[in-house]
Design a protein around this motif. Structure first.
Motif, PDB file in Angstrom:
ATOM      1  N   THR A   1      -9.240   0.992  -3.745  1.00 53.54           N
ATOM      2  CA  THR A   1      -7.927   0.427  -3.446  1.00 53.54           C
ATOM      3  C   THR A   1      -7.010   1.535  -2.948  1.00 53.54           C
ATOM      4  O   THR A   1      -7.242   2.727  -3.213  1.00 53.54           O
TER       5      THR A   1
ATOM      6  N   GLY B   1      -6.924  -8.662   1.037  1.00 53.63           N
ATOM      7  CA  GLY B   1      -7.910  -8.672  -0.044  1.00 53.63           C
ATOM      8  C   GLY B   1      -9.331  -8.395   0.382  1.00 53.63           C
ATOM      9  O   GLY B   1     -10.275  -8.637  -0.384  1.00 53.63           O
TER      10      GLY B   1
ATOM     11  N   ARG C   1     -11.801  -6.398  -1.924  1.00 53.75           N
ATOM     12  CA  ARG C   1     -12.278  -6.965  -3.184  1.00 53.75           C
ATOM     13  C   ARG C   1     -13.702  -7.503  -3.091  1.00 53.75           C
ATOM     14  O   ARG C   1     -14.317  -7.815  -4.112  1.00 53.75           O
TER      15      ARG C   1
END
Length: 491
Positions: free
Chosen positions: A227, A482, A485
């Motif tokens: 991240t 996202g 992820r």
């Protein structure tokens, strides 16, 4: 969701920021964190070859010392209890550092590199080393000492390089953070190939010691993670001044910690899908990157197709890179030529052919490009572009030889989308931008295809020294998409 200490895969899937918080609050011990990662490495790493040297016993002993420090109530570093495997080109005291070369297959340094020292001082626990190309030359990780590193999203593909072992280890959840380095894309390309995050820093942001050239501006060290927040956390430990390094920046690393909050409304974005027509780009990469423009526009950013002045950047990069190889590895050509791979010999010989006029021309043009870059970023807050011109390619190839119908004549050619921007001296963040469709990717069908698609990275580039702003913008983009992820499907 509560973490059960015995569920190693769940624990290893947590972000570094979350893991560090759990250890700090004594909800997990450092030993539990390290043990879980060692268990996953034992099960998963043989299929990938991301971590090439492992010291499980030493790591567990260090974890126990970390837990004693936690119990004592002492002040804890920002990386306290987090396991890390260092890039195998970064010297580690008491642990072999091979550079992927038979010449250093048994080399054990007496001292840590400065970034290794800083990361461990911040509380990280050394568990081993990650794989690299021979002397970090090239953006595909293979060497005669350990072999090739495989991509966790498709083991028939390259993990990129030279920080390929680091990127693969992150993607496979073998480590929560990783250190990398980048001259022509060595940190950004593997981040793109493995669906993780990597930050090429401004020269001087992360001081480099030891080094043969304290004035080097192309090669830099940088943080990698799953991240943007994890990358910022690691940067906070790596960055900061050192008087021994004349280019080191005064800003303390701590400024990169904390929430990365940024509203993209009104952000001025330059979009360069092929760097102003200078690079061929695989159609699937181009399509995916083009979709990301809509993400920024939906968040209220103003996007204009534009590109910095990169005229002459090719010559500047190749000249200064050749000089760096001559300075760092030139003596090996005389003593150990037969033990160096052909592309490495070519690199060094390119440096030996340089004249003083060549270097003077490159320095002058580099200065001009820097000033042009500063002027460009007065008009725009960031530049977005593809990280890599290609998708992760067949692991048996040395490098892609054709991109969108255009021949690539050397193993450097296919990396232009990264190395032309190196010359700007600006921070460049590689963030996941999504995956190709079913069975795509340009490799032969059958066992070399993938039903799940292949990762593509977006490059977010800011003004020199603007790492904090680039991280904030990257975090906002990451939250809106996202893509990072999506974990690989591994046995």
């Amino acid at each position: 969701m509560p973490v059960h200490p015995t569920d190693s895969d769940t624990l290893c899937g947590l972000d570094a920021v979350e893991l560090a918080g759990l250890v700090r609050r004594r909800e997990l011990s450092a030993r539990e964190v390290v043990s879980a990662h060692l268990d996953r490495i034992e099960r998963v790493n043989p299929a990938l070859n991301a971590i090439v040297t492992l010291d499980a016993e030493g790591a567990l002993a260090a974890a126990d010392r970390a837990d004693e420090l936690t119990a004592s109530g002492a002040e804890l570093g920002p990386l306290h209890g987090l396991p890390i495997a260092f890039k195998d080109t970064h010297p580690t005291r008491g642990m072999r550092t091979t550079h992927g070369s038979p010449l250093f297959a048994d080399h054990v340094p007496d001292e840590d590199e400065l970034l290794v020292e800083r990361i461990q001082a911040a509380g990280a626990i050394r568990i081993g080393k990650t794989n690299v190309p021979e002397f970090a030359a090239g953006s595909h990780t293979f060497n005669p000492v350990f072999g090739a590193t495989r991509n966790p999203y498709d083991p028939a593909r390259s993990a990129g390089g030279s920080s390929g072992g680091a990127a693969a280890a992150l993607a496979a959840r073998l480590t929560p953070i990783a250190d990398g380095s980048d001259m022509g894309g060595s940190l950004r390309n593997p981040a793109s190939f493995c669906n993780v995050v990597g930050l090429r820093t401004t020269p001087g942001r992360v001081p480099a010691l030891p080094t043969n050239d304290l004035w080097e501006t192309l090669g830099v060290a940088g943080p990698m993670g799953r991240t943007v927040a994890d990358v910022a956390l690691l940067l906070s430990a790596m960055a900061g001044p050192d008087l021994r390094c004349p280019q080191s920046l005064e800003t303390p690393g701590a400024v990169f910690r904390g929430p990365l909050e940024r509203d993209l409304k009104g952000l001025r974005v330059a979009y360069a899908p092929d760097l102003g027509g200078r690079v061929p780009v695989d159609p699937e990469v181009r399509e995916l990157v083009a979709r990301q423009v809509k993400v920024f526009e939906a968040a209220g950013a103003h996007v204009v197709e534009d590109c910095p002045d990169l005229d002459g950047a090719e010559d500047v990069f190749r000249t200064l890179r050749a000089q760096a190889f001559r300075t760092g590895l030139g003596p090996l050509l005389e003593t150990s030529r037969e033990q160096l791979k052909p592309s490495l010999i070519w690199n060094i010989e390119e440096g030996l052919r340089l004249t003083s006029a060549d270097l003077a021309r490159a320095r002058t043009e580099h200065s001009r490009l820097h000033l042009a870059s500063v002027a460009f970023f007065e008009r725009y807050d960031v530049l977005i572009a593809p990280v890599s011109q290609v998708l992760p390619f067949d692991i048996d190839l040395e490098y892609p030889t054709v991109i969108d119908g255009q021949q690539q004549h050397s193993y450097l050619d296919w990396m232009r989308s990264a190395y032309l921007l190196t010359v700007l001296g600006a921070p460049a963040l590689s963030v996941p931008a999504g995956f190709t469709g079913r069975g795509s990717g340009g490799c032969p069908p059958g066992e070399h295809s993938t039903d799940a698609g292949l990762p593509v990275g977006l490059q977010i580039v800011g003004p020199p020294r603007a790492e904090r702003a680039v991280l904030e913008i990257g975090a906002a983009y990451e939250a809106a998409t996202g893509h990072g992820r999506r974990a690989p499907s591994l046995p």
